[in-house]
Structures are given as C-alpha cells and as structure tokens.
Enzyme design. Structure first.
Site, PDB file in Angstrom:
ATOM      1  N   GLU A 135       0.820  -1.240  -0.152  1.00  0.00           N
ATOM      2  CA  GLU A 135       0.129   0.055  -0.163  1.00  0.00           C
ATOM      3  C   GLU A 135       0.945   1.206  -0.080  1.00  0.00           C
ATOM      4  O   GLU A 135       0.794   2.358  -0.790  1.00  0.00           O
ATOM      5  CB  GLU A 135      -1.029   0.110   1.213  1.00  0.00           C
ATOM      6  CG  GLU A 135      -1.817   1.381   1.145  1.00  0.00           C
ATOM      7  CD  GLU A 135      -2.272   1.452   2.769  1.00  0.00           C
ATOM      8  OE1 GLU A 135      -2.349   2.745   3.312  1.00  0.00           O
ATOM      9  OE2 GLU A 135      -2.990   0.592   3.271  1.00  0.00           O
ATOM     10  N   SER A 228      -0.288  -9.748   6.897  1.00  0.00           N
ATOM     11  CA  SER A 228      -1.504  -8.878   7.011  1.00  0.00           C
ATOM     12  C   SER A 228      -0.960  -7.789   7.961  1.00  0.00           C
ATOM     13  O   SER A 228      -0.762  -8.172   9.302  1.00  0.00           O
ATOM     14  CB  SER A 228      -2.693  -9.569   7.485  1.00  0.00           C
ATOM     15  OG  SER A 228      -3.689  -8.386   8.002  1.00  0.00           O
TER      16      SER A 228
END
Length: 295
Positions: A135, A228
């Site tokens: 990201e 994650s």
C-alpha cells in the site's frame, strides 16, 4: 468453554468489495478472456487468494510486468488489488489495453490524491507507515521526495524545517494511538505541518475492540494472515493487555496446550479474514477441545 468474539472483526468494506468484484468477474467474464489476473495478493489472506485461483484467476506479479516477462493484451483481464499499486504499474497496465478493474480501497485512493494535491501546491510530504508494505509503496510512487517514518521515535528525531510547508499522511492501517501521539507532538511544536489522516475507520474500530476483548478473556486468538499489517497490529495491541494472545491463519495452527486451564477464549480477526475460517476455528474449539481436555 466460553468463546467471545470482538465487537468489530473480520472483513472490512474494502476487502468485501474487492472479493465481490472478483466473484462477479468469475460469473460473467471467465469465458470472454484468455487470462484473468489478480495483481499480486488481492487482499492479505492466502486462503482468500487461493480460493480465487481455484476458481480461475491467475496471480500476476508486478516484477514480471516490470521485467517484460508478461505482455498483456486486450484478451487479458486484470484486477488491481485492494492495496493499489505503483504509478509505473498503472502506466504499464493502461498501455497494454487489457481489461482493467481497480479494486483499490477508497481510503488508499484518497491518500494518494491528497499526496498529489499537496505536492502540486508545493508542500513536502511526511508519511507514517511501513515503507515495505505494498500500500505504502503504491502511494508514495505518485510523489517525488517523501520522508517515511515507521514510529513516533523516528518522527521526533527528524529535523523539521520551519521554513518549509509539509503535509503529513498515513498508511490506512497505521496504529491510531501512535498517530494521535505524533499529531499531539506536531500541534504543540509546529505550525507548518498540515495533517491529513485517512486511517481506515474499520481498522480503528477493530483495534479498540481487540483491546476491550483482551481485558475480558483469558486467551485471545487473532485470526489473520501473517503477512497482514492490520492483523499483526491487532496481535500487538492484544499482547499489550493480555500476553496470552496468538496470531493464527486457520484452525490447523491451533495449539491444544494454549487452552489448558482456560475457560474463556476471545476471537478477533483481521480485515482480510473470511467469516468461514472464523467459524471453522470456533467449531474446532467447541467440538474437540471441550471433549478432549474437559475445558
């Protein structure tokens, strides 16, 4: 045994949107294209991605696009993952004339847009997050000279030039308590830093919920992929309150020894964790541990 769920857990709307998009593509477009690709991991959960691969998707690696190992055509379909991608990859995809679907989370898009607008008005960018996270790599690729900080300590050790105008941006899954600490530091000491935070509301809700859960149970299971970011942060927050906290990806990673003498277990899950994995873990605990250990 009592199993207690966190008040907020599991899929966020960004992940749900990305997965639902892929399910619709499978139903409608599978026969219309030679290849249907997901760019990298659609979401940070191997179980979710593996299911989509079984249904017909292929994984398209960014490095293969950059190195020219894969040349796309209008007969190919590509879904951009929820974390987004870099400016260079976007350009390659657009030039290929492939059928393109963008599943980038709306919060990621807003931060990317804020970065571009801030630089256009002459501000320098201060970014809080993990520089190795896809990201963050994607967002900062749209900027020029960006300073990245992983922690409060790194930020306060940076020399702020009071003659320069800055804009502060954050990773969507950044720990909000640390962000508040940095924000307070800025407000007290500087007037030339514009603060723009788009930390995901779902992320913040899950972080607060796991803290509450960790104080109420004897053991906490955080269900999520070990790659994650938001799942790892949930584990970190839980461990700060309840040392007996564990990150697992599915029921196969449960250790029966964790449950000895335990009467109340708490469960939370990262934003990319599907409900069915959570249910499988709950069923395993109720169906096996109670019988075998008398918990």
């Amino acid at each position: 045994m009592i199993i207690k769920r966190a008040e907020k857990m599991g899929f966020c709307f960004g992940v749900s949107g990305a997965v639902n998009l892929c399910e619709k593509i499978i139903k409608k477009n599978n026969s219309l294209f030679e290849n249907i690709y997901i760019l990298g991991m659609l979401v940070h959960n191997k179980n979710v991605v593996n299911e989509l691969v079984l249904k017909g998707f292929k994984i398209l690696l960014e490095e293969d696009l950059l190195n020219g190992k894969i040349n796309l055509s209008p007969k190919d379909l590509v879904v951009i993952r929820a974390h987004g991608t870099t400016k260079e990859i976007y350009n390659i995809l657009k030039k290929s004339n492939c059928k393109l679907y963008d599943a980038t989370c709306i919060f990621v898009e807003k931060i990317r847009k804020a970065l571009i607008e801030a630089e256009e008005k002459g501000n320098e960018i201060l970014f809080i997050g993990d520089k190795f996270h896809p990201e963050v790599k994607g967002i900062i690729s749209f900027g020029k000279n960006i300073k990245i900080f992983a922690s409060y300590e790194e930020f306060i050790n940076f020399k702020i030039d009071e003659k320069v105008s800055y804009t502060l941006l954050t990773q969507t899954t950044f720990n909000k308590e640390i962000f508040f600490k940095i924000k307070d530091y800025i407000v007290v000491n500087f007037k030339n830093i514009e603060i723009y935070s788009k930390i995901c509301g779902a992320t913040y809700e899950r972080q607060r919920a796991v803290e509450k859960l960790a104080s109420e149970v004897e053991l906490v299971l955080v269900v999520g992929d070990k790659t994650s970011s938001n799942s790892k942060k949930l584990l970190e927050l839980s461990k700060n309150i309840n040392e007996n906290s564990h990150l697992i990806e599915d029921k196969s990673q449960l250790d029966l020894n964790w449950f000895k003498g335990i009467s109340m277990v708490g469960i939370t899950a990262g934003a990319s964790t599907p409900e069915k994995i959570i249910i499988e873990i709950e069923k395993y605990i109720r169906g096996n541990l109670d019988d075998k250990h008398g918990l």
